[in-house]
Design a protein around this motif. Structure first.
Motif, mmCIF file in Angstrom:
data_model
loop_
_atom_site.group_PDB
_atom_site.id
_atom_site.type_symbol
_atom_site.label_atom_id
_atom_site.label_comp_id
_atom_site.label_asym_id
_atom_site.label_seq_id
_atom_site.Cartn_x
_atom_site.Cartn_y
_atom_site.Cartn_z
ATOM 1 N N LEU A 41 0.857 -1.186 0.000
ATOM 2 C CA LEU A 41 0.000 0.000 0.000
ATOM 3 C C LEU A 41 0.885 1.225 0.000
ATOM 4 O O LEU A 41 1.829 1.318 0.788
ATOM 5 C CB LEU A 41 -0.876 0.048 1.248
ATOM 6 N N LYS A 42 0.575 2.150 -0.859
ATOM 7 C CA LYS A 42 1.357 3.378 -0.931
ATOM 8 C C LYS A 42 0.392 4.554 -0.832
ATOM 9 O O LYS A 42 -0.561 4.643 -1.602
ATOM 10 C CB LYS A 42 2.158 3.419 -2.231
ATOM 11 N N GLY A 43 0.645 5.442 0.110
ATOM 12 C CA GLY A 43 -0.227 6.579 0.327
ATOM 13 C C GLY A 43 0.324 7.894 -0.182
ATOM 14 O O GLY A 43 -0.385 8.877 -0.270
ATOM 15 N N GLU A 44 1.607 7.896 -0.499
ATOM 16 C CA GLU A 44 2.262 9.107 -0.993
ATOM 17 C C GLU A 44 2.848 8.816 -2.378
ATOM 18 O O GLU A 44 4.040 8.541 -2.516
ATOM 19 C CB GLU A 44 3.361 9.547 -0.026
ATOM 20 N N PRO A 45 2.001 8.862 -3.412
ATOM 21 C CA PRO A 45 2.507 8.546 -4.756
ATOM 22 C C PRO A 45 3.509 9.592 -5.244
ATOM 23 O O PRO A 45 3.376 10.780 -4.938
ATOM 24 C CB PRO A 45 1.249 8.548 -5.623
ATOM 25 N N ASN A 46 4.520 9.123 -5.968
ATOM 26 C CA ASN A 46 5.464 10.057 -6.568
ATOM 27 C C ASN A 46 4.844 10.614 -7.853
ATOM 28 O O ASN A 46 3.737 10.240 -8.232
ATOM 29 C CB ASN A 46 6.831 9.397 -6.802
ATOM 30 N N GLU A 47 5.552 11.518 -8.511
ATOM 31 C CA GLU A 47 4.988 12.198 -9.682
ATOM 32 C C GLU A 47 4.597 11.219 -10.795
ATOM 33 O O GLU A 47 3.544 11.343 -11.411
ATOM 34 C CB GLU A 47 5.979 13.241 -10.215
ATOM 35 N N GLU A 48 5.446 10.227 -11.042
ATOM 36 C CA GLU A 48 5.134 9.237 -12.082
ATOM 37 C C GLU A 48 3.862 8.463 -11.736
ATOM 38 O O GLU A 48 3.033 8.194 -12.600
ATOM 39 C CB GLU A 48 6.299 8.266 -12.265
ATOM 40 N N GLU A 49 3.694 8.119 -10.482
ATOM 41 C CA GLU A 49 2.513 7.367 -10.054
ATOM 42 C C GLU A 49 1.254 8.225 -10.113
ATOM 43 O O GLU A 49 0.160 7.707 -10.303
ATOM 44 C CB GLU A 49 2.724 6.821 -8.643
ATOM 45 N N ARG A 50 1.403 9.534 -9.972
ATOM 46 C CA ARG A 50 0.247 10.432 -10.072
ATOM 47 C C ARG A 50 -0.237 10.575 -11.505
ATOM 48 O O ARG A 50 -1.418 10.786 -11.737
ATOM 49 C CB ARG A 50 0.603 11.816 -9.536
ATOM 50 N N THR A 51 0.684 10.499 -12.459
ATOM 51 C CA THR A 51 0.346 10.798 -13.849
ATOM 52 C C THR A 51 0.215 9.578 -14.745
ATOM 53 O O THR A 51 -0.073 9.714 -15.922
ATOM 54 C CB THR A 51 1.391 11.755 -14.459
ATOM 55 N N SER A 85 -7.183 8.033 -4.601
ATOM 56 C CA SER A 85 -7.943 7.710 -5.810
ATOM 57 C C SER A 85 -7.318 8.370 -7.033
ATOM 58 O O SER A 85 -6.322 9.088 -6.928
ATOM 59 C CB SER A 85 -9.399 8.157 -5.653
ATOM 60 N N SER A 86 -7.931 8.155 -8.166
ATOM 61 C CA SER A 86 -7.406 8.700 -9.412
ATOM 62 C C SER A 86 -7.403 10.226 -9.414
ATOM 63 O O SER A 86 -6.666 10.837 -10.178
ATOM 64 C CB SER A 86 -8.197 8.153 -10.604
ATOM 65 N N ASP A 87 -8.187 10.876 -8.544
ATOM 66 C CA ASP A 87 -8.145 12.341 -8.431
ATOM 67 C C ASP A 87 -7.271 12.797 -7.253
ATOM 68 O O ASP A 87 -7.348 13.951 -6.832
ATOM 69 C CB ASP A 87 -9.554 12.925 -8.333
ATOM 70 N N ASP A 88 -6.452 11.913 -6.714
ATOM 71 C CA ASP A 88 -5.502 12.161 -5.623
ATOM 72 C C ASP A 88 -6.145 12.392 -4.259
ATOM 73 O O ASP A 88 -5.457 12.744 -3.306
ATOM 74 C CB ASP A 88 -4.540 13.309 -5.942
ATOM 75 N N SER A 89 -7.430 12.187 -4.142
ATOM 76 C CA SER A 89 -8.059 12.280 -2.822
ATOM 77 C C SER A 89 -7.920 10.922 -2.127
ATOM 78 O O SER A 89 -7.834 9.888 -2.787
ATOM 79 C CB SER A 89 -9.533 12.673 -2.957
ATOM 80 N N PRO A 90 -7.902 10.911 -0.792
ATOM 81 C CA PRO A 90 -7.781 9.631 -0.082
ATOM 82 C C PRO A 90 -8.978 8.724 -0.381
ATOM 83 O O PRO A 90 -10.111 9.205 -0.509
ATOM 84 C CB PRO A 90 -7.771 10.029 1.391
ATOM 85 N N LEU A 91 -8.714 7.441 -0.510
ATOM 86 C CA LEU A 91 -9.814 6.488 -0.683
ATOM 87 C C LEU A 91 -10.654 6.474 0.593
ATOM 88 O O LEU A 91 -10.116 6.576 1.696
ATOM 89 C CB LEU A 91 -9.277 5.081 -0.929
ATOM 90 N N GLU A 92 -11.935 6.341 0.431
ATOM 91 C CA GLU A 92 -12.807 6.170 1.591
ATOM 92 C C GLU A 92 -12.388 4.876 2.297
ATOM 93 O O GLU A 92 -12.040 3.892 1.636
ATOM 94 C CB GLU A 92 -14.263 6.066 1.157
ATOM 95 N N PRO A 93 -12.408 4.858 3.632
ATOM 96 C CA PRO A 93 -12.010 3.647 4.354
ATOM 97 C C PRO A 93 -12.752 2.394 3.903
ATOM 98 O O PRO A 93 -12.148 1.327 3.763
ATOM 99 C CB PRO A 93 -12.322 3.988 5.810
#
Length: 184
Positions: A41-51, A85-93
Motif C-alpha cells: 500500500l502506498k499513500g504518498e505517490p510520486n509524480e510518475e505514479e500520479r500521472t 484515488s485517481s483524483d488524488d483524494s484519499p480512498l474512503e475507508p
C-alpha cells in the motif's frame, strides 16, 4: 472441451476481473498480480505514479521487489495499491477495505505513513481490540496480525532509499515477513 477444474479457474478469473474493474471505475489504482500473497500500500505517490497507471515502477518498487525475491518470494508475487484515488483524494475507508478484501493478501505492507494511516482508518474497529498498543497503532516496524493478514508498516520506504542506515532498517523490517509455508 474444458474440464471442471478449467471451468472453475475460468470462473474465478472472470470474477476477479469483474471485481477489479468495478474498483477501478470507483477510482482505485492497483497494479501487479491480483492473485499475489503480498500487497504493498502506498499513500504518498510520486509524480510518475500520479500521472500514469504505474505503481512501484521506480526505485522504491525495484528495491521492494528485490527484497521480496531475497526473502524467497516468486518475482511475480506482489501487488500494489495506492490509498489515494485517481483524483488524488484519499480512498474512503470502506473502499480501501473492499479493495484489500478483493485482493485478499496474506501479507500487507504499508510503504509509508500515509498508507498506514489509511489502514488505521479502514480497520479502526479491529485495531482497537488488539492488546498490544504498538500493534493497534500499526507502529512502523511492528508486525501486526489482523483478520488473517500480516501487516507491516515500513514507515517511509521511498524516503529511506537515500540513506544507507535507513535502508538497513527497512531490510530488517522486511525480514519479518518471509513467505508463508503450506498450509499457511
Amino acid at each position: 472441451m474444458q474440464t471442471a477444474r478449467d471451468q472453475r479457474r475460468t470462473f474465478y478469473l472472470e470474477k476477479t476481473r469483474h471485481e477489479l474493474d468495478a474498483l477501478v471505475e470507483r477510482g482505485v489504482r492497483v497494479s501487479g498480480n491480483a492473485f499475489s500473497s503480498v500487497l504493498f500500500l502506498k499513500g504518498e505517490p510520486n509524480e510518475e505514479e500520479r500521472t500514469s497507471e504505474a505503481i512501484l515502477k521506480g526505485a522504491d518498487g525495484t528495491a521492494l521487489r528485490a527484497a521480496l525475491t531475497a526473502l524467497g518470494y516468486p518475482p511475480e508475487d506482489w501487488c500494489a495499491l495506492l490509498t489515494t484515488s485517481s483524483d488524488d483524494s484519499p480512498l474512503e475507508p470502506s473502499l480501501l477495505r473492499e479493495a484489500i478484501c478483493t485482493l485478499d493478501p496474506s501479507t500487507l505492507v504499508a510503504c509509508d505513513e500515509a498508507a498506514a494511516q489509511s489502514l488505521r482508518e479502514a480497520y479502526s474497529d479491529e485495531l482497537t481490540r488488539l492488546a498490544d498498543l504498538d500493534e493497534a497503532m500499526l507502529t512502523a516496524g511492528k508486525l501486526t496480525r489482523l483478520l488473517g493478514m500480516r501487516i507491516l508498516n515500513l514507515g517511509g520506504f521511498e524516503a529511506a532509499l537515500t540513506d544507507d542506515r535507513q535502508k538497513q532498517l527497512m531490510w530488517a523490517r522486511l525480514k519479518q515477513i518471509p513467505p508463508l509455508g503450506a498450509p499457511y
